[in-house]
Design a protein around this motif. Structure first.
Motif, mmCIF file in Angstrom:
data_model
loop_
_atom_site.group_PDB
_atom_site.id
_atom_site.type_symbol
_atom_site.label_atom_id
_atom_site.label_comp_id
_atom_site.label_asym_id
_atom_site.label_seq_id
_atom_site.Cartn_x
_atom_site.Cartn_y
_atom_site.Cartn_z
ATOM 1 N N LEU A 1 7.719 -2.731 -0.124
ATOM 2 C CA LEU A 1 7.285 -1.885 1.342
ATOM 3 C C LEU A 1 5.928 -1.841 1.048
ATOM 4 O O LEU A 1 4.946 -1.876 1.843
ATOM 5 N N GLN A 2 5.546 -1.154 -0.075
ATOM 6 C CA GLN A 2 4.093 -0.863 -0.196
ATOM 7 C C GLN A 2 3.107 -2.324 -0.314
ATOM 8 O O GLN A 2 2.180 -2.330 -0.269
ATOM 9 N N THR A 3 4.014 -3.306 -1.056
ATOM 10 C CA THR A 3 3.362 -4.633 -0.961
ATOM 11 C C THR A 3 2.836 -4.987 0.297
ATOM 12 O O THR A 3 1.795 -5.545 0.497
ATOM 13 N N ASP A 4 3.798 -4.971 1.132
ATOM 14 C CA ASP A 4 3.646 -5.419 2.620
ATOM 15 C C ASP A 4 2.494 -4.559 3.229
ATOM 16 O O ASP A 4 1.656 -5.094 4.047
ATOM 17 N N SER B 1 11.905 13.629 -0.276
ATOM 18 C CA SER B 1 10.667 13.308 -0.539
ATOM 19 C C SER B 1 10.478 11.629 -0.399
ATOM 20 O O SER B 1 9.428 11.308 0.173
ATOM 21 N N ASP B 2 11.666 11.039 -0.642
ATOM 22 C CA ASP B 2 11.511 9.401 -0.289
ATOM 23 C C ASP B 2 11.650 9.300 1.003
ATOM 24 O O ASP B 2 10.869 8.223 1.721
ATOM 25 N N LEU B 3 12.239 10.099 1.872
ATOM 26 C CA LEU B 3 12.111 10.086 3.356
ATOM 27 C C LEU B 3 10.604 9.942 3.763
ATOM 28 O O LEU B 3 10.212 9.297 4.854
ATOM 29 N N ARG B 4 9.781 10.949 3.075
ATOM 30 C CA ARG B 4 8.423 11.103 3.671
ATOM 31 C C ARG B 4 7.492 9.899 3.101
ATOM 32 O O ARG B 4 6.556 9.575 3.827
ATOM 33 N N ILE B 5 7.893 9.338 1.996
ATOM 34 C CA ILE B 5 7.253 8.003 1.671
ATOM 35 C C ILE B 5 7.479 6.997 2.603
ATOM 36 O O ILE B 5 6.573 6.252 2.989
ATOM 37 N N ILE B 6 8.728 6.689 3.080
ATOM 38 C CA ILE B 6 9.123 5.739 3.848
ATOM 39 C C ILE B 6 8.523 6.046 5.437
ATOM 40 O O ILE B 6 7.858 5.102 6.010
ATOM 41 N N GLY B 7 8.739 7.276 5.785
ATOM 42 C CA GLY B 7 8.267 7.708 7.000
ATOM 43 C C GLY B 7 6.568 7.532 7.161
ATOM 44 O O GLY B 7 5.927 6.876 8.179
ATOM 45 N N THR B 8 5.841 7.928 6.022
ATOM 46 C CA THR B 8 4.341 7.547 6.135
ATOM 47 C C THR B 8 3.976 6.206 6.062
ATOM 48 O O THR B 8 3.016 5.801 6.704
ATOM 49 N N ALA B 9 4.978 5.224 5.529
ATOM 50 C CA ALA B 9 4.675 4.037 5.500
ATOM 51 C C ALA B 9 4.722 3.269 6.887
ATOM 52 O O ALA B 9 3.763 2.808 7.259
ATOM 53 N N TYR C 1 -2.346 6.205 -0.966
ATOM 54 C CA TYR C 1 -0.866 6.052 -0.697
ATOM 55 C C TYR C 1 0.078 5.350 -1.917
ATOM 56 O O TYR C 1 1.045 5.901 -2.232
ATOM 57 N N THR C 2 -0.407 4.269 -2.402
ATOM 58 C CA THR C 2 0.282 3.637 -3.372
ATOM 59 C C THR C 2 0.582 4.592 -4.694
ATOM 60 O O THR C 2 1.468 4.492 -5.565
ATOM 61 N N SER C 3 -0.815 5.081 -4.950
ATOM 62 C CA SER C 3 -0.876 5.869 -6.208
ATOM 63 C C SER C 3 -0.325 7.536 -5.930
ATOM 64 O O SER C 3 -0.337 8.260 -6.931
ATOM 65 N N GLN C 4 -0.003 7.704 -4.747
ATOM 66 C CA GLN C 4 0.231 8.982 -4.228
ATOM 67 C C GLN C 4 -0.700 10.238 -4.631
ATOM 68 O O GLN C 4 -0.468 11.101 -5.411
ATOM 69 N N ASP C 5 -1.965 9.974 -4.578
ATOM 70 C CA ASP C 5 -3.177 10.646 -4.938
ATOM 71 C C ASP C 5 -3.722 11.475 -3.914
ATOM 72 O O ASP C 5 -4.427 10.920 -3.012
ATOM 73 N N VAL C 6 -3.533 12.691 -3.988
ATOM 74 C CA VAL C 6 -3.888 13.762 -2.990
ATOM 75 C C VAL C 6 -5.360 13.768 -2.989
ATOM 76 O O VAL C 6 -6.023 14.061 -1.884
ATOM 77 N N ASN C 7 -5.991 13.969 -3.875
ATOM 78 C CA ASN C 7 -7.337 14.172 -4.188
ATOM 79 C C ASN C 7 -8.092 13.001 -3.550
ATOM 80 O O ASN C 7 -9.043 12.993 -2.799
ATOM 81 N N ARG C 8 -7.694 11.721 -3.813
ATOM 82 C CA ARG C 8 -8.316 10.584 -3.339
ATOM 83 C C ARG C 8 -8.239 10.504 -1.690
ATOM 84 O O ARG C 8 -9.091 10.174 -0.875
ATOM 85 N N ALA C 9 -6.972 11.040 -1.096
ATOM 86 C CA ALA C 9 -6.832 11.042 0.291
ATOM 87 C C ALA C 9 -7.912 12.128 0.807
ATOM 88 O O ALA C 9 -8.247 11.937 2.038
ATOM 89 N N ILE D 1 -4.333 8.312 7.642
ATOM 90 C CA ILE D 1 -3.502 7.710 6.733
ATOM 91 C C ILE D 1 -3.605 8.603 5.599
ATOM 92 O O ILE D 1 -2.620 8.996 4.900
ATOM 93 N N GLY D 2 -4.955 9.225 5.405
ATOM 94 C CA GLY D 2 -5.099 10.293 4.296
ATOM 95 C C GLY D 2 -4.234 11.463 4.335
ATOM 96 O O GLY D 2 -3.497 11.994 3.532
ATOM 97 N N GLU D 3 -4.308 12.205 5.799
ATOM 98 C CA GLU D 3 -3.403 13.166 5.848
ATOM 99 C C GLU D 3 -2.007 12.696 5.912
ATOM 100 O O GLU D 3 -0.962 13.731 5.402
ATOM 101 N N GLY D 4 -1.635 11.674 6.095
ATOM 102 C CA GLY D 4 -0.125 11.259 5.984
ATOM 103 C C GLY D 4 0.221 11.320 4.480
ATOM 104 O O GLY D 4 1.387 11.478 4.056
#
Length: 219
Positions: A14-17, A77-85, A139-147, A202-205
């Motif tokens: 999913l991340q690759t896509d 937590s995984d649901l948020r990853i998928i929903g954010t994608a 998104y891929t690194s789950q980096d809040v500061n970067r976002a 995207i950053g907010e997501g």
């Protein structure tokens, strides 16, 4: 394959896509702005024609997200990853739509001479593309500061938009074709400003995905 292992592999795919779609959207924005800078109608047509590929990518990602939710019943937590994608894919598709909007303006201005060489618009595009890359890496690194850092870059785009508006307004005259071109260039700047806004979305997501809390980056 172990069910959990297969699930994690699906998340990686999913991340690759998403990254693949993001790279294609970058190309679209750059191509659209390049077509405008040189008033290259052929490049504009190619940009418009490539939009269907972006739409197909979005649909594929949304289908993958729905399949993961239906088959895996992920935890919060995984649901948020998928929903954010899924939401990122929508933002990417809308960014690509703005590339088409810019390319259409190139076609409208084809055969004319630009009132002056474009400087601010390519700079806005450059920052917006950098923001797009950063948002997807966040998104891929789950980096809040970067976002969160996307907010500062968005301010840069807003400032450039303001300076272009002031410049273009000052160039207005009684020449209707001249003013028409200036109006179209202002529209292009508006489209790029919206591209930057989509990257902050995207950053907010990403921030919500990681923390479960909402944060407005576009203030």
């Amino acid at each position: 394959m172990d069910t959990r292992l297969g699930y994690h592999q699906s998340l990686i795919e999913l991340q690759t896509d998403l990254l693949k779609m993001g790279r294609q959207v970058e190309v679209q924005i750059q191509s659209a702005v390049d077509s405008l800078s040189t008033l290259d109608e052929q490049k504009a047509r190619e940009t418009i024609g490539n939009d269907d590929q972006i739409d197909d990518m979005m649909l594929k990602i949304e289908e993958r997200c729905l399949r993961l939710i239906a088959l895996q019943q992920p935890m919060a937590s995984d649901l948020r990853i998928i929903g954010t994608a899924s939401k990122i894919a929508v933002d990417l598709e809308r960014i690509a739509d703005h590339a088409v909007d810019i390319a259409k303006i190139t076609r409208r201005l084809a055969g004319e001479e630009l009132v002056r060489p474009l400087v601010v618009i390519p700079k806005m595009a450059e920052i917006a593309i950098e923001m797009l890359r950063e948002s997807l890496l966040a998104y891929t690194s789950q980096d809040v500061n970067r976002a969160a850092s996307l907010a500062d870059r968005d301010d840069e785009v807003d400032q450039l938009y303001g300076s272009l508006m002031q410049d273009m307004t000052g160039l207005m005259s009684t020449d209707i074709p001249h003013n028409r071109q200036l109006f179209h260039l202002i529209m292009v700047a508006q489209f790029l400003e919206r591209v930057a806004d989509h990257t902050t979305n995207i950053g907010e997501g990403v921030i919500y995905m990681v923390t479960g809390k909402r944060k407005d980056l576009n203030v």
